[in-house]
Design an enzyme around this catalytic site. Structure first.
Site, PDB file in Angstrom:
ATOM      1  N   ARG A  56       2.496  -5.199   2.885  1.00  0.00           N
ATOM      2  CA  ARG A  56       2.527  -4.723   1.505  1.00  0.00           C
ATOM      3  C   ARG A  56       3.208  -5.722   0.580  1.00  0.00           C
ATOM      4  O   ARG A  56       2.945  -5.746  -0.625  1.00  0.00           O
ATOM      5  CB  ARG A  56       3.265  -3.378   1.428  1.00  0.00           C
ATOM      6  CG  ARG A  56       2.510  -2.207   2.018  1.00  0.00           C
ATOM      7  CD  ARG A  56       3.252  -0.922   1.747  1.00  0.00           C
ATOM      8  NE  ARG A  56       3.309  -0.624   0.332  1.00  0.00           N
ATOM      9  CZ  ARG A  56       4.222   0.165  -0.242  1.00  0.00           C
ATOM     10  NH1 ARG A  56       5.172   0.710   0.495  1.00  0.00           N
ATOM     11  NH2 ARG A  56       4.195   0.394  -1.540  1.00  0.00           N
ATOM     12  N   HIS A  60       2.542  -6.725  -3.604  1.00  0.00           N
ATOM     13  CA  HIS A  60       3.548  -6.549  -4.645  1.00  0.00           C
ATOM     14  C   HIS A  60       4.089  -7.883  -5.149  1.00  0.00           C
ATOM     15  O   HIS A  60       4.635  -7.938  -6.252  1.00  0.00           O
ATOM     16  CB  HIS A  60       4.688  -5.674  -4.119  1.00  0.00           C
ATOM     17  CG  HIS A  60       4.295  -4.238  -3.944  1.00  0.00           C
ATOM     18  ND1 HIS A  60       4.833  -3.218  -4.692  1.00  0.00           N
ATOM     19  CD2 HIS A  60       3.382  -3.658  -3.124  1.00  0.00           C
ATOM     20  CE1 HIS A  60       4.281  -2.068  -4.329  1.00  0.00           C
ATOM     21  NE2 HIS A  60       3.397  -2.320  -3.382  1.00  0.00           N
ATOM     22  N   ASN A  88       8.612  -0.377  -6.418  1.00  0.00           N
ATOM     23  CA  ASN A  88       9.206  -1.015  -5.247  1.00  0.00           C
ATOM     24  C   ASN A  88      10.451  -0.323  -4.709  1.00  0.00           C
ATOM     25  O   ASN A  88      10.670  -0.274  -3.495  1.00  0.00           O
ATOM     26  CB  ASN A  88       9.562  -2.473  -5.575  1.00  0.00           C
ATOM     27  CG  ASN A  88       8.362  -3.273  -6.024  1.00  0.00           C
ATOM     28  OD1 ASN A  88       7.223  -2.918  -5.756  1.00  0.00           O
ATOM     29  ND2 ASN A  88       8.609  -4.371  -6.732  1.00  0.00           N
ATOM     30  N   HIS A 187      -3.881   0.541   3.659  1.00  0.00           N
ATOM     31  CA  HIS A 187      -3.226   1.793   4.034  1.00  0.00           C
ATOM     32  C   HIS A 187      -3.738   2.325   5.364  1.00  0.00           C
ATOM     33  O   HIS A 187      -3.411   3.444   5.749  1.00  0.00           O
ATOM     34  CB  HIS A 187      -3.420   2.834   2.934  1.00  0.00           C
ATOM     35  CG  HIS A 187      -2.620   2.556   1.712  1.00  0.00           C
ATOM     36  ND1 HIS A 187      -2.782   3.246   0.525  1.00  0.00           N
ATOM     37  CD2 HIS A 187      -1.639   1.646   1.471  1.00  0.00           C
ATOM     38  CE1 HIS A 187      -1.938   2.783  -0.382  1.00  0.00           C
ATOM     39  NE2 HIS A 187      -1.237   1.800   0.171  1.00  0.00           N
TER      40      HIS A 187
END
Length: 320
Positions: A56, A60, A88, A187
Site C-alpha cells: 500500500r 500512498h 494514512n 485489496h
C-alpha cells in the site's frame, strides 16, 4: 480541485523516463533486489499482513508528489509530513520493514539505493510472495527533500469514495478506469479497520441505513465484527483469501461481499462493473492489468531536487 493539486499535476511527468530503467543497480549494487526480497520474505514469516501494508505504501507515496518516498519522512518542527494525513493515520503501517531493507542495503552498498526504489521493489515482492505475478521494476528514483500532509489530504481518497470519484482521481494521473479497477485488486491481500466501514454499515449516504448492495449473510458477519459500539481499530479481511493475491476480491464484489464501500461501488457502477466481471473470471487477465497499472504508477514523478537518504525517515544532514 485545490490550487496545490493543480500545481502538482502541472509538474507531474508520466510514462517511461530516461533515468528509470530495469537493472539500474546491476553495476553499483547487484544484490539490491535480492536484498529487498529477502527482507520481505522475513516479514512474511513474522506477520503475513505486513506485505499488504508495504504494498500500500507505493499507492500512498506515488500519488502524492510522485514516487519519491516523501511518505516515509517523519514530521519535523518545520514540516508536517504525510504519515498523519487523513488517509494514512492509523491506517498505513509496516514502515519498519522498509527501514529493515534500507539498513541491509546501506551495509551492502552505502548511499546507493533510494528509499523510493525500495518501496517500488518491496511492493512488487509483496505481490509475488503472496501468489501474485512478478515483474521487472524500473529503478533510479531519488528521495524527496520534503513531504506535505496537505498534499496527501488533497489527493488520497477515503474508503467512502465512489467509483465516479475514483475514476476522476486516477484519470488525473493518466490511469484509466480499467487501471483503477485492476489496481483496486491490491485489496486482494490485507485487512482494514471497522472505522472504514461504519458508515457503509449504518449510515450509507447519510440515510441512516446500510448499503443495500451488501449481501445479507455478509452483512450479518460484518455486524458481528463491527457493531456500533465496537473498537473501530478492530480489523477484518479485505477479501475471503486475504493472505493470497488472487482474483477472489473481484468474485467477492460480484457477490456483494466487498469490505469497503470504495470496493463494492466498483461493481454497482456500470462503467467499472464490466472490469470487475472480467477479472472475476479471468485471473491471468487481472494479473496482467495489475502489473500494467503498477508500472504506470511507478512512473509518476515530479521534477524536484532529491537525494539518496541514509535513513528513510529523515533527510540527510546538510553537512554530508
Amino acid at each position: 480541485m485545490s490550487p496545490l493539486l493543480i500545481i502538482f499535476l502541472l509538474h507531474m511527468t508520466t510514462g517511461a523516463t530516461a533515468d528509470l530503467r530495469t537493472g539500474y543497480y546491476s553495476g553499483v549494487c547487484p544484490k539490491a533486489e535480492s536484498i529487498v526480497r529477502d527482507v520481505m520474505k522475513k516479514a512474511l514469516i513474522r506477520e503475513p499482513r505486513s506485505l499488504a501494508s508495504v504494498m500500500r505504501l507505493q499507492f500512498h507515496d506515488c500519488f502524492v508528489n510522485g514516487c519519491d518516498a516523501s511518505l516515509l519522512l517523519d514530521d519535523t518542527p518545520t514540516m508536517l509530513g504525510e504519515k498523519l494525513a487523513l488517509a494514512n493515520i492509523n491506517s498505513l503501517r509496516s514502515y519498519e520493514v522498509v527501514d529493515e531493507a534500507k539498513e541491509a542495503l546501506e551495509k551492502a552498498c552505502p548511499g546507493v539505493v533510494s528509499c523510493a526504489d525500495i518501496i517500488i521493489m518491496a511492493s512488487r515482492d509483496a505481490v509475488a510472495l503472496t501468489g501474485g505475478p512478478g515483474w521487472e521494476v524500473k529503478l533510479g528514483r531519488l528521495d524527496s527533500l520534503t513531504a506535505s500532509q496537505e498534499a496527501s489530504d488533497n489527493v488520497m481518497p477515503s474508503p467512502r469514495s465512489n467509483a465516479t470519484f475514483l475514476i476522476d482521481l486516477f484519470s488525473k494521473f493518466n490511469l484509466s478506469a480499467k487501471d483503477m479497477v485492476a489496481l483496486s485488486g491490491s485489496h486482494s491481500i490485507g485487512k482494514a479497520r471497522c472505522f472504514s466501514i461504519m458508515f457503509q454499515l449504518y449510515n450509507q449516504s447519510g440515510t441512516g441505513k446500510p448499503d443495500p448492495a451488501i449481501e445479507p449473510k455478509f452483512r450479518e458477519k460484518l455486524d458481528k465484527l463491527c457493531p456500533l459500539n465496537v473498537d473501530q481499530n478492530v480489523t477484518g479481511d479485505l477479501d475471503a483469501t486475504s493472505v493470497l493475491f488472487d482474483n477472489q476480491y473481484f468474485k467477492d464484489l460480484v457477490s456483494g461481499r466487498g469490505f469497503l464501500n470504495s470496493d463494492q461501488t466498483l461493481f454497482t457502477f456500470p462503467r467499472t462493473r464490466e472490469f470487475v466481471n472480467q477479472f472475476s473470471i479471468d485471473q491471468e487477465g487481472f494479473f496482467k492489468a495489475f502489473v500494467e497499472g503498477m508500472l504506470k504508477m511507478g512512473d509518476l514523478q515530479v521534477q524536484q531536487p532529491g537525494e539518496i537518504r541514509k535513513n528513510c525517515r529523515v533527510v540527510n544532514p546538510k553537512n554530508n
